[in-house]
Write an enzyme that holds these catalytic residues in place. Structure first.
Site, PDB file in Angstrom:
ATOM      1  N   ASP A  95     -25.666  23.929  20.230  1.00 59.07           N
ATOM      2  CA  ASP A  95     -24.861  23.445  19.098  1.00 59.07           C
ATOM      3  C   ASP A  95     -24.233  22.113  19.481  1.00 59.07           C
ATOM      4  O   ASP A  95     -23.424  22.046  20.405  1.00 59.07           O
ATOM      5  CB  ASP A  95     -23.794  24.487  18.769  1.00 59.07           C
ATOM      6  N   ASP A 135     -20.123  23.813  15.207  1.00 53.86           N
ATOM      7  CA  ASP A 135     -19.956  24.805  14.142  1.00 53.86           C
ATOM      8  C   ASP A 135     -20.403  26.197  14.588  1.00 53.86           C
ATOM      9  O   ASP A 135     -20.456  27.128  13.777  1.00 53.86           O
ATOM     10  CB  ASP A 135     -20.716  24.380  12.883  1.00 53.86           C
ATOM     11  N   ASP A 148     -43.049  27.213  12.719  1.00 51.93           N
ATOM     12  CA  ASP A 148     -43.203  28.571  12.201  1.00 51.93           C
ATOM     13  C   ASP A 148     -43.411  28.487  10.700  1.00 51.93           C
ATOM     14  O   ASP A 148     -42.637  27.821  10.003  1.00 51.93           O
ATOM     15  CB  ASP A 148     -41.938  29.380  12.507  1.00 51.93           C
ATOM     16  N   ASP A 159     -46.372  33.643  10.565  1.00 56.35           N
ATOM     17  CA  ASP A 159     -45.617  34.887  10.537  1.00 56.35           C
ATOM     18  C   ASP A 159     -46.431  36.001   9.877  1.00 56.35           C
ATOM     19  O   ASP A 159     -47.014  35.800   8.803  1.00 56.35           O
ATOM     20  CB  ASP A 159     -44.311  34.646   9.763  1.00 56.35           C
ATOM     21  N   ASP A 167     -37.781  38.965  18.289  1.00 55.96           N
ATOM     22  CA  ASP A 167     -37.809  40.231  17.546  1.00 55.96           C
ATOM     23  C   ASP A 167     -37.760  41.475  18.427  1.00 55.96           C
ATOM     24  O   ASP A 167     -37.608  42.577  17.900  1.00 55.96           O
ATOM     25  CB  ASP A 167     -39.088  40.308  16.699  1.00 55.96           C
TER      26      ASP A 167
END
Length: 535
Positions: free
Chosen positions: A21, A25, A103, A205, A327
């Site tokens: 980051d 934020d 992706d 995907d 995942d």
């Protein structure tokens, strides 16, 4: 430029939300990735040495599924920056000879995508058939028994048009209809937009979920842990014609030189996954091998999975391997075993980076980042919010990258979107860069070894038989080289032979001196031992 660059590449997966980051934020962004490119590859042995980056989605999204619910395929979500930030990232990556793989999500969009807003506006909408709509059965009954992978029915009723739309995932992720040629053309145009910018390929995907049974028959029932698992999903995914989606994407990317497609074929069936490679160079270049990732930490199991995958692929494509991603529980946590945990991670890394095929390394894997257990009130992932603690969700493998030992691990100066793992005080890049024996420096050595030895990049694979239980030993041969890899998956010393005579030269081993002689007929491996030697 080498058209088959991806065969020699080591690919590094970045989950942008959790990498770095730079605008305080609490959410990672594209500029954070650009800032850390030299960590990934600055052209010297001091960097990790990877060749390509796979970026998880950064398109505009309501973030119901953290970017996999796309509402604009042509732009960047303001949380991650602007399109100009992506252009700079791409240019700076290419300066360092780092490829960028994006992706792409072909199965569904966000419910806020203009296509779906138009589709649901009227039954007469020109985009009505871009999604999957069905009238209710008697008494507003569901069109069939299909269930969503995130829980509940896969059909959501639209009161305005009085029909159901199909969503394999969340209701906020309506599925696209790939049988509609106009929709397919529009989706491919979005891919062409990024190819025109200069991206080097796509990770696709769950491509095996793109086609559904044309008759929308009910799935047969079976035993399972949760309702979704109590169906055999033979009609809502893995349809024979889903390969046609891969064919369309390959036809597009073949118009551009030196591009690559790798597919997430989410199935524990290598023969089925290999179908998506096509037959005559008309499918994906690579497909992920989930059966390999799902393996337990046993030499015999990995050997079987590798050789089954080699047979399934044949001459149609090229293997792709991974052990961790965004995942699934990180493999260092899956294979954890007390004091042997890091040693096991080294064995796994040595295997991943020396097999025939393209290795994919997930951010933080190289420093030994562990999964984080989150309490229910901390869980953000929709799967975890519904099924915790039976399925704790995927947040545990998505925690912020651990750059240093500061309060927020150097990821941000503000409270991050997910809690930082408390072990960041001792598991971080800054500390491991200074320690020549660290896991990070072990990854650097392996990647450098792979680059320096053509047999490890493009050589053939052949396993050795007759070795003790717990040993995975194989030969990589090509480019005028023969390289032996021997891995001890047990916590005991083992001695064995892979030849009758001759002398080899040690390339990497925790116990043997590099360049020392080794006799293939007298190999001794300590617990969780590793030997890489040129014969």
């Amino acid at each position: 430029m080498n058209a088959d660059w991806w065969k020699k590449a080591v690919v590094y997966q970045i989950y942008p939300r959790s990498f770095l980051d730079t605008d305080a934020d609490g959410i990672g962004n594209l500029n954070g990735i650009t800032e850390k490119l030299d960590y990934l590859n600055d052209g010297t042995p001091n960097s990790l040495g990877i060749d390509a980056i796979w970026l998880n989605p950064f398109y505009p999204s309501p973030q119901c599924d953290f970017g996999y619910d796309v509402m604009d395929y042509y732009n960047v979500d303001p949380q991650y920056g602007a399109i100009e930030d992506f252009d700079r990232l791409l240019a700076e990556a290419h300066k360092r000879s780092i490829k960028i793989i994006m992706d792409v999500v072909p199965g569904h969009t966000s419910h806020l995508h203009p296509w779906f807003i138009e589709s649901r506006s009227s039954k007469r909408s020109p985009k009505r058939d871009w999604y999957i709509w069905k009238p209710p059965r008697a008494f507003r009954g569901y069109p069939n028994n299909w269930l969503g992978v995130f829980g509940g029915r896969a059909w959501d009723y639209d009161g305005k048009t009085r029909e159901y739309y199909y969503h394999n995932s969340l209701p906020e992720q309506p599925d696209l209809n790939w049988r509609n040629p106009e929709m397919a053309k529009a989706f491919l145009s979005a891919m062409a937009f990024w190819l025109d910018k200069g991206v080097d390929g796509f990770r696709i995907d769950v491509i095996n979920y793109t086609m559904k049974d044309q008759q929308f028959r009910n799935n047969p029932l079976c035993l399972g842990r949760r309702p979704y698992d109590m169906q055999r999903h033979i009609y809502d995914k893995d349809r024979p014609d889903a390969v046609e989606v891969a064919n369309k994407m390959r036809a597009l990317t073949d118009k551009y030189p030196n591009k690559m497609l790798v597919g997430e074929v989410y199935i524990d069936n290598p023969d089925e996954a290999a179908r998506y490679l096509g037959e005559n160079g008309d499918g994906l270049h690579m497909a992920f091998n989930f059966s390999f990732m799902f393996s337990r930490f046993r030499a015999e199991i990995f050997k079987k999975k590798v050789e089954t995958w080699e047979r399934a692929i044949g001459d149609r494509g090229w293997p792709a391997y991974f052990l961790s991603n965004h995942d699934y529980v990180r493999h260092i946590s899956r294979y954890a075993k007390g004091k042997w945990t890091e040693a096991r991670a080294r064995v796994a890394a040595a295997m991943l980076l020396t097999l025939r095929g393209t290795p994919f390394v997930y951010q933080g894997e190289e420093i030994g980042m562990r999964n984080l257990w989150l309490w229910k009130h901390e869980v953000l992932d929709p799967i975890g919010r519904k099924y915790w603690p039976v399925h704790p969700g995927r947040d545990g493998e998505r925690t912020p990258m651990q750059w240093n030992s500061e309060k927020y691990a150097g990821f941000s100066t503000e409270d991050p979107w997910l809690r930082v793992h408390p072990n960041h005080k001792t598991v971080n890049v800054a500390l491991e860069e200074k320690d020549p024996t660290s896991l990070l420096n072990f990854y650097k050595k392996l990647i450098r070894l792979r680059k320096e030895n053509p047999a490890l990049q493009m050589g053939d694979y052949k396993s050795f038989e007759g070795v003790p239980e717990g040993i995975f030993a194989y030969l990589r041969e090509g480019g005028g080289q023969k390289i032996l890899i021997a891995l001890n998956f047990t916590q005991k010393p083992l001695q064995f032979s892979v030849g009758k005579g001759g002398i080899g030269r040690v390339l990497l081993s925790p116990l043997e001196t590099v360049n020392a002689d080794i006799k293939p007929s007298q190999i001794k491996l300590p617990p969780c031992g590793i030997l890489i030697a040129e014969l």
